[in-house]
Scaffold this active site. Structure first.
Site, PDB file in Angstrom:
ATOM      1  N   LYS A  50       0.804  -1.231   0.000  1.00 26.49           N
ATOM      2  CA  LYS A  50       0.000   0.000   0.000  1.00 26.49           C
ATOM      3  C   LYS A  50       0.834   1.277   0.000  1.00 26.49           C
ATOM      4  O   LYS A  50       0.331   2.353  -0.285  1.00 26.49           O
ATOM      5  CB  LYS A  50      -0.971  -0.012   1.182  1.00 26.49           C
ATOM      6  CG  LYS A  50      -1.982  -1.129   1.031  1.00 26.49           C
ATOM      7  CD  LYS A  50      -3.217  -0.965   1.866  1.00 26.49           C
ATOM      8  CE  LYS A  50      -4.250  -2.002   1.429  1.00 26.49           C
ATOM      9  NZ  LYS A  50      -5.494  -1.920   2.132  1.00 26.49           N
ATOM     10  N   SER A  75      -8.113   0.770   9.238  1.00 30.03           N
ATOM     11  CA  SER A  75      -7.724   0.137  10.504  1.00 30.03           C
ATOM     12  C   SER A  75      -6.374  -0.533  10.391  1.00 30.03           C
ATOM     13  O   SER A  75      -5.884  -1.107  11.337  1.00 30.03           O
ATOM     14  CB  SER A  75      -8.778  -0.905  10.892  1.00 30.03           C
ATOM     15  OG  SER A  75      -8.885  -1.854   9.867  1.00 30.03           O
TER      16      SER A  75
END
Length: 311
Positions: A50, A75
């Site tokens: 990511k 999260s």
């Protein structure tokens, strides 16, 4: 999204990411009956793919937008990715996390310089807090997976893999929010040699599988899976790419995920999170499909809670 956009994106983010190693295991190849090439994004900065999309999304902002900072709700890995990317680029990052998120992930966000805002663990609460920060601080919202710049960034992992192994028959990724598989499918299409993209998804959160069947974005009523990174659903930016370029999504059981995760730890000697093991589990489940083929597997990340291993 065209080939040149992917090339430009990769050149842009190269100073901020690692070109991660590709590993093989003779024993796993024997078990699978295929030649597997593992692209190890667990070695990426902050421990997951990511970082790529987060860096690209921030770099595409105007100077004024950069001054006002960025905000996301996540999260897990994207929270850390946006925090570290923003810190590397000198931009403020507001991170909305559910108060139920693991302490280790909250600490990581703070360690990367992210400004942590906790909320209840519902999507409504996350979105409400994100909207408030956009209004109060003028920050730009960056979605973890449903954003064109994020999707392009995630596709660079597959581009690097194909630069090393240009003749892959398949590339397999886990499917959660859809950013990784959409970017991967674009890269496979533009840089592969008739390379097909396959997704792996837990039966417990099979919204992407059902979305491809029904032709519209489906949701999950339960998210009872060990693959905690795959509990999110597809978005309107990545779903059309997935419909066009992804050949199939293979569903796997919780037991199959754990067995694949264990195999990666034992044979590749690397730390991977359960979500990453879903791709290998899919290959082992459909051995006939991959027999004697060259298969790339994206190990999406290695941010795992070592005190709660499933084996």
């Amino acid at each position: 999204m065209n080939k040149q956009l992917l090339i430009d994106c990769h050149e842009r983010i190269k100073p901020f990411i690692h070109n991660t190693p590709v590993l093989t295991s003779r024993l796993i190849n024997e078990i699978a009956g295929a030649d597997l090439y593992f692209k190890c994004e667990n070695f990426q900065r902050m421990g997951a793919f990511k970082m790529r999309g987060a860096a690209n999304a921030i770099m595409q902002l105007t100077d004024e937008q950069k001054q006002n900072g960025v905000v996301t709700h996540s999260s897990g890995n994207f929270a850390q990715a946006l925090s570290l990317s923003a810190q590397s680029l000198g931009v403020k990052a507001y991170i909305v996390m559910p108060n139920s998120a693991p302490k280790v992930k909250k600490e990581a966000v703070k360690g990367y310089g992210g400004i942590l805002i906790e909320c209840e663990s519902t999507l409504e609460a996350r979105e409400r807090e994100s909207d408030r920060i956009v209004k109060e601080h003028g920050a730009t919202f960056i979605h973890p997976s449903n954003d064109d710049h994020v999707i392009l960034g995630q596709g660079t992992a597959c581009k690097e893999l194909l630069e090393l192994q240009p003749n892959l028959d398949y590339v397999v990724t886990p499917v959660g929010g859809g950013g990784l598989i959409a970017g991967t499918a674009l890269a496979a299409h533009y840089f592969g040699n008739h390379c097909k993209t396959i997704g792996g998804e837990p039966f417990e959160v099979d919204d992407a599988y059902r979305s491809l069947q029904s032709g519209k974005i489906e949701t999950n009523t339960t998210t009872n899976t060990i693959a905690d990174g795959l509990k999110t659903q597809l978005g309107d930016r990545n779903f059309p790419i997935i419909q066009k370029y992804v050949n199939e999504i293979v569903r796997v059981t919780e037991e199959e995920i754990i067995a694949a995760m264990r195999l990666i730890w034992e044979r590749l000697k690397i730390v991977c999170e359960p979500s990453s093991a879903v791709a290998l589990a899919a290959v082992l489940k459909k051995k006939d499909k991959f027999q004697d083929k060259k298969v790339g597997i994206i190990i999406s990340g290695g941010n795992v809670d070592l005190s709660h291993l499933p084996f």
